[in-house]
Design an enzyme around this catalytic site. Sequence first.
Site, mmCIF file in Angstrom:
data_model
loop_
_atom_site.group_PDB
_atom_site.id
_atom_site.type_symbol
_atom_site.label_atom_id
_atom_site.label_comp_id
_atom_site.label_asym_id
_atom_site.label_seq_id
_atom_site.Cartn_x
_atom_site.Cartn_y
_atom_site.Cartn_z
ATOM 1 N N GLY A 58 0.863 -0.999 0.025
ATOM 2 C CA GLY A 58 0.001 0.028 0.018
ATOM 3 C C GLY A 58 0.920 1.137 0.005
ATOM 4 N N GLU A 112 3.470 4.603 6.183
ATOM 5 C CA GLU A 112 2.379 3.564 5.726
ATOM 6 C C GLU A 112 1.107 4.413 5.081
ATOM 7 O OE1 GLU A 112 0.624 0.997 5.657
ATOM 8 O OE2 GLU A 112 0.504 0.390 7.583
ATOM 9 N N ASP A 113 0.574 3.897 4.322
ATOM 10 C CA ASP A 113 -0.766 4.676 3.602
ATOM 11 C C ASP A 113 -1.818 4.787 4.336
ATOM 12 O OD1 ASP A 113 -0.487 1.576 3.452
ATOM 13 O OD2 ASP A 113 -2.342 1.615 2.105
ATOM 14 N N ASP A 116 -5.620 1.718 9.961
ATOM 15 C CA ASP A 116 -7.174 1.436 10.178
ATOM 16 C C ASP A 116 -7.448 0.815 11.739
ATOM 17 O OD1 ASP A 116 -9.805 0.479 10.037
ATOM 18 O OD2 ASP A 116 -9.385 -0.841 8.655
ATOM 19 N N LYS A 144 -7.392 6.649 9.604
ATOM 20 C CA LYS A 144 -8.746 6.238 9.642
ATOM 21 C C LYS A 144 -8.938 5.839 11.049
ATOM 22 C CE LYS A 144 -11.865 2.991 7.482
ATOM 23 N NZ LYS A 144 -12.143 1.902 6.362
ATOM 24 N N PHE A 166 -14.563 2.668 2.547
ATOM 25 C CA PHE A 166 -13.608 1.993 2.130
ATOM 26 C C PHE A 166 -12.775 3.017 0.911
ATOM 27 C CE2 PHE A 166 -11.331 -1.326 -0.367
ATOM 28 C CZ PHE A 166 -11.001 -2.327 0.790
ATOM 29 N N VAL A 167 -11.647 3.250 1.256
ATOM 30 C CA VAL A 167 -11.040 4.265 0.372
ATOM 31 C C VAL A 167 -9.906 3.624 -0.519
ATOM 32 C CG1 VAL A 167 -11.355 6.104 1.539
ATOM 33 C CG2 VAL A 167 -9.442 4.886 2.030
ATOM 34 N N ASP A 173 -5.708 -0.160 -2.090
ATOM 35 C CA ASP A 173 -6.353 -1.324 -3.193
ATOM 36 C C ASP A 173 -7.700 -1.702 -2.635
ATOM 37 O OD1 ASP A 173 -5.156 -2.957 -1.029
ATOM 38 O OD2 ASP A 173 -5.876 -4.539 -2.716
ATOM 39 N N ARG A 179 -4.734 0.847 -7.164
ATOM 40 C CA ARG A 179 -3.606 1.281 -6.406
ATOM 41 C C ARG A 179 -3.056 2.636 -7.291
ATOM 42 N NH1 ARG A 179 -2.022 -2.125 -2.110
ATOM 43 N NH2 ARG A 179 -2.533 -4.462 -2.565
HETATM 44 C C1 PRP Z 1 -3.514 -2.125 4.458
HETATM 45 C C2 PRP Z 1 -2.853 -0.753 4.644
HETATM 46 C C3 PRP Z 1 -2.083 -1.064 6.015
HETATM 47 C C4 PRP Z 1 -3.034 -1.916 6.675
HETATM 48 C C5 PRP Z 1 -3.879 -1.142 7.771
HETATM 49 O O1 PRP Z 1 -2.603 -3.247 4.180
HETATM 50 O O2 PRP Z 1 -1.799 -0.836 3.585
HETATM 51 O O3 PRP Z 1 -0.846 -1.576 5.794
HETATM 52 O O4 PRP Z 1 -4.080 -2.430 5.775
HETATM 53 O O5 PRP Z 1 -4.541 -1.916 8.220
HETATM 54 P P1 PRP Z 1 -4.572 -2.008 10.082
HETATM 55 O O6 PRP Z 1 -4.537 -0.745 10.524
HETATM 56 O O7 PRP Z 1 -6.092 -2.628 10.258
HETATM 57 O O8 PRP Z 1 -3.634 -3.049 10.389
HETATM 58 P P2 PRP Z 1 -3.168 -4.685 3.607
HETATM 59 O O9 PRP Z 1 -3.159 -5.601 4.662
HETATM 60 O O10 PRP Z 1 -4.390 -4.439 2.872
HETATM 61 O O11 PRP Z 1 -1.804 -4.874 2.281
HETATM 62 P P3 PRP Z 1 -1.478 -4.005 1.224
HETATM 63 O O12 PRP Z 1 -0.562 -3.143 1.970
HETATM 64 O O13 PRP Z 1 -0.849 -5.011 0.355
HETATM 65 O O14 PRP Z 1 -2.414 -3.420 0.512
#
Ligand code: PRP
Length: 194
Positions: A58, A112-113, A116, A144, A166-167, A173, A179
């Site tokens: 991400g 970090e992107d 959550d 978020k 959901f963004v 993604d 992405r």
């Molecule tokens: C997403 C995002 C963060 C994480 C945040 O990654 O990029 O790394 O979720 O969520 P959290 O705070 O609930 O842990 P994802 O697992 O979807 O993988 P990606 O980075 O490959 O998209």
Amino acid sequence: MSAGASALEAAVERVLWDEAAIRRRVRELGAQISRDYQDLLGDALVENPPLAVGIFRGAIVFLADLMRAMPIPLECDYVQLYSYGKGSEAGEIQLLRDLGTPAQGRHILLVEDIVDTGQTLHFLCEHLEARGAASLKICALIDKKPRRRAKIPLDYVGFVLEEDAFVVGYGLDYAERYRNLPYVAVLKPEAIAS
Ligand code: PRP
């Protein structure tokens, strides 16, 4: 517009932060983080530059832009994680790719992107602290808030998202798509499989 491009954009309900807003905010963050590292490390910055660590996939896009907004000595690396049972109580995280650089004695900036639940950063902070990082700061493009479970101190935040939407876009993604959108947007409900 080609059929492929219009199909990509047709899934977007509304844009939250457009390209210009993101560019502006990333520049501000880069300048602020650079100043803070200069204040913290002084001349030691040259001998032991901060290590910007992207949490892939991400953070790919954000890391690339943020690095170029930081006019100081800097190194970069990335980690990749996999979350089982994402969002559930039983969620478990596995490290798919560890740092290629030893963390011992390094000033690490986690990039970090989106934060959550906070599980990902909770896991990574413990992992890196156990490896003897000299300091650890976190920069998240999007904070978020509604589903946060782990209390994570975020040093730098690009944007705050108060709604449980959901963004996608700018690295984020849905099912590995979107992405490459240059902005951050909310998807239409019909674009999300139930
Ligand atoms: C997403 C995002 C963060 C994480 C945040 O990654 O990029 O790394 O979720 O969520 P959290 O705070 O609930 O842990 P994802 O697992 O979807 O993988 P990606 O980075 O490959 O998209």
